[in-house]
Design an enzyme around this catalytic site. Structure first.
Site, short mmCIF file in Angstrom:
data_model
loop_
_atom_site.label_atom_id
_atom_site.label_comp_id
_atom_site.label_asym_id
_atom_site.label_seq_id
_atom_site.Cartn_x
_atom_site.Cartn_y
_atom_site.Cartn_z
N ARG A 122 -17.22 -4.16 -36.39
CA ARG A 122 -18.46 -4.69 -35.82
C ARG A 122 -19.32 -3.60 -35.20
O ARG A 122 -20.54 -3.76 -35.11
CB ARG A 122 -18.15 -5.77 -34.78
N ASP A 136 -10.44 24.01 -33.37
CA ASP A 136 -10.40 23.60 -31.96
C ASP A 136 -9.26 24.32 -31.25
O ASP A 136 -8.57 23.74 -30.39
CB ASP A 136 -10.25 22.08 -31.83
N HIS A 169 -15.55 17.40 -33.65
CA HIS A 169 -14.19 16.90 -33.98
C HIS A 169 -14.17 15.39 -34.19
O HIS A 169 -13.79 14.61 -33.34
CB HIS A 169 -13.14 17.35 -32.98
N GLU A 223 -19.74 23.22 -25.51
CA GLU A 223 -19.21 21.87 -25.70
C GLU A 223 -19.22 21.15 -24.35
O GLU A 223 -18.22 21.01 -23.68
CB GLU A 223 -17.80 21.95 -26.26
N ALA A 275 -12.21 11.90 -29.21
CA ALA A 275 -13.12 11.79 -28.06
C ALA A 275 -14.45 11.14 -28.44
O ALA A 275 -15.52 11.59 -28.05
CB ALA A 275 -13.36 13.15 -27.43
N HIS A 328 -4.18 15.94 -34.22
CA HIS A 328 -5.41 15.33 -33.72
C HIS A 328 -5.88 14.23 -34.66
O HIS A 328 -6.44 13.21 -34.23
CB HIS A 328 -6.52 16.38 -33.61
N ASP A 346 -5.20 19.29 -38.43
CA ASP A 346 -3.85 19.74 -38.06
C ASP A 346 -2.83 18.63 -38.23
O ASP A 346 -1.62 18.86 -38.03
CB ASP A 346 -3.84 20.25 -36.61
N GLY A 368 -6.30 20.61 -27.14
CA GLY A 368 -6.69 21.57 -28.16
C GLY A 368 -5.56 21.77 -29.16
O GLY A 368 -4.46 21.24 -29.00
N LEU A 385 -3.54 15.59 -25.96
CA LEU A 385 -3.64 16.89 -26.61
C LEU A 385 -4.69 17.74 -25.91
O LEU A 385 -5.75 17.25 -25.53
CB LEU A 385 -4.00 16.74 -28.09
#
Length: 383
Positions: free
Chosen positions: A246, A295, A235, A144, A239, A273, A270, A331, A329
């Site tokens: 638009r 995650d 996820h 990642e 992020a 997130h 969860d 994780g 957060l």
């Protein structure tokens, strides 16, 4: 001739039959679910071992493609190959007890020396491992980063991120320290980086699943990445640029007319997130592409308090893990079984809807792994 092997009967359980959870015994032999009537009348055999499931749901084991660690083990902090294997083994033994029978150890953005410890030796070490009753299988690494947007790096160390790969796959090989991706299952990158689309094509040709994430990419760039071979979003909602009327950014791929192939997306269900309303939005927009991921962070399974991983302090409290002193957060603290339950409690869908579609909890289609024959073979878990 009758097949050899002990027959085990799992009883006092709920199993999925015809789209409904019903109380019914499940017979298993040599890892295969049996037609109990055919075995009883055709082979004239009965179970010799009985397991009381205590009224729980009996389902095929889950696959989690995004696990950053757990029990204090951080997969991104690697002193040696042996140290990494020890950490992975400890987490694998814990996960199988929680219904996860296969997973992808996930490394967030690291410096090049960390990747090289794992991937540079020739031949590369065999990181993929088969599962057992004692430990979950390892399907390959999920890298990642570090080719992600500095504006959406989350808890990734910004100093480790790379803001271009102009030479395409060659730049990735240079940073990872290898041209052999046989031990890699997934690479997450930001498609807007210079050279990223060429890197996507190169990884796709090597059979690596390319996932888009930690990105500010527009929908149009995302569509170009899918055309180049990307198959997944990392996820969803977290992020990445937000869905705006638009400019829908990467979440718009769920309803894109230009993406002529399924776009799968990892979803951290969860309810921290991802708000329950966002879970319902994703489900109703594109439920065929949904893949539940935990995650899970290195602090999963640890008590409340402050912990340090790779020089980064985190605070664990109330089932959440945040960067110390911040609201960011770091994780999640959940397992996939928790995610299935929260999908139900948040009004997204009942457990049987999640379990009846294997891709949600067993995404072998996305990894190009050979899937178990549905309803015939595979490992079971009680949830």
């Amino acid at each position: 001739a009758a097949e050899a092997g002990q027959i085990t009967c799992f009883h006092n359980c709920l199993s999925l039959r015809g789209g409904r959870l019903t109380p019914q015994d499940v017979w298993v032999r040599n890892g295969r679910v049996l037609d109990s009537l055919s075995v009883f009348y055709g082979e004239r055999r009965s179970p010799s071992k009985f397991v009381d499931c205590g009224g729980h749901i009996l389902a095929p084991g889950f696959i989690d493609v995004q696990v950053n660690g757990g029990l204090g083990h951080d997969f991104s902090v690697i002193a040696s190959d042996a140290d990494f294997r020890q950490s992975v083994d400890a987490v694998a033994r814990d996960l199988v007890r929680r219904g996860v029978t296969a997973f992808c150890p996930t490394l967030i953005s690291c410096d090049s020396s960390t990747y090289r410890r794992l991937l540079s030796p020739v031949p590369p070490p065999q990181l993929k491992t088969p599962g057992s009753p004692e430990a979950a299988a390892v399907l390959g690494l999920h890298l990642e980063g570090p080719f992600i947007s500095a504006d959406k790096c989350g808890m990734h160390p910004k100093r480790c991120t790379k803001q271009h790969c102009r030479a395409g796959l060659a730049d990735l090989c240079s940073v990872y320290g290898t041209e052999d991706f046989s031990q890699v299952a997934i690479v997450t990158l930001a498609p807007e980086l210079p050279g990223a689309l060429d890197a996507v094509r190169g990884l796709h040709n090597l059979g690596v699943c390319v996932s888009l994430g930690h990105s500010v990419a527009s929908l149009e760039i995302g569509e170009a990445a899918v055309a180049a071979g990307a198959r997944m979003l990392t996820h969803l909602f977290s992020a990445m640029g937000p869905f705006h009327h638009r400019q829908p950014h990467l979440p718009g791929l769920l309803v894109s007319e230009a993406a002529r192939q399924p776009v799968y997306y990892g979803l951290i269900a969860d309810c921290d997130h991802t708000h329950p309303a966002a879970l319902r939005l994703a489900w109703r927009s594109s439920f065929p592409g949904l893949i539940l991921v935990s995650d899970a962070c290195p602090a999963r399974g640890l008590p409340d308090g402050r912990h340090s991983f790779g020089g980064v302090d985190v605070d664990v409290a109330g089932g959440l893990c945040r960067l110390a002193g911040l609201d960011t957060l770091a994780g999640s603290m959940v397992t996939l079984a928790d995610c299935v339950q929260r999908m139900h409690l948040s009004g997204v869908c009942p457990p049987e809807r999640t379990l009846e579609r294997p891709r949600f909890t067993r995404p072998t289609c996305c990894l190009r792994a050979r899937p178990h024959r549905a309803g015939r073979s595979g490992r079971l878990c009680a949830a």
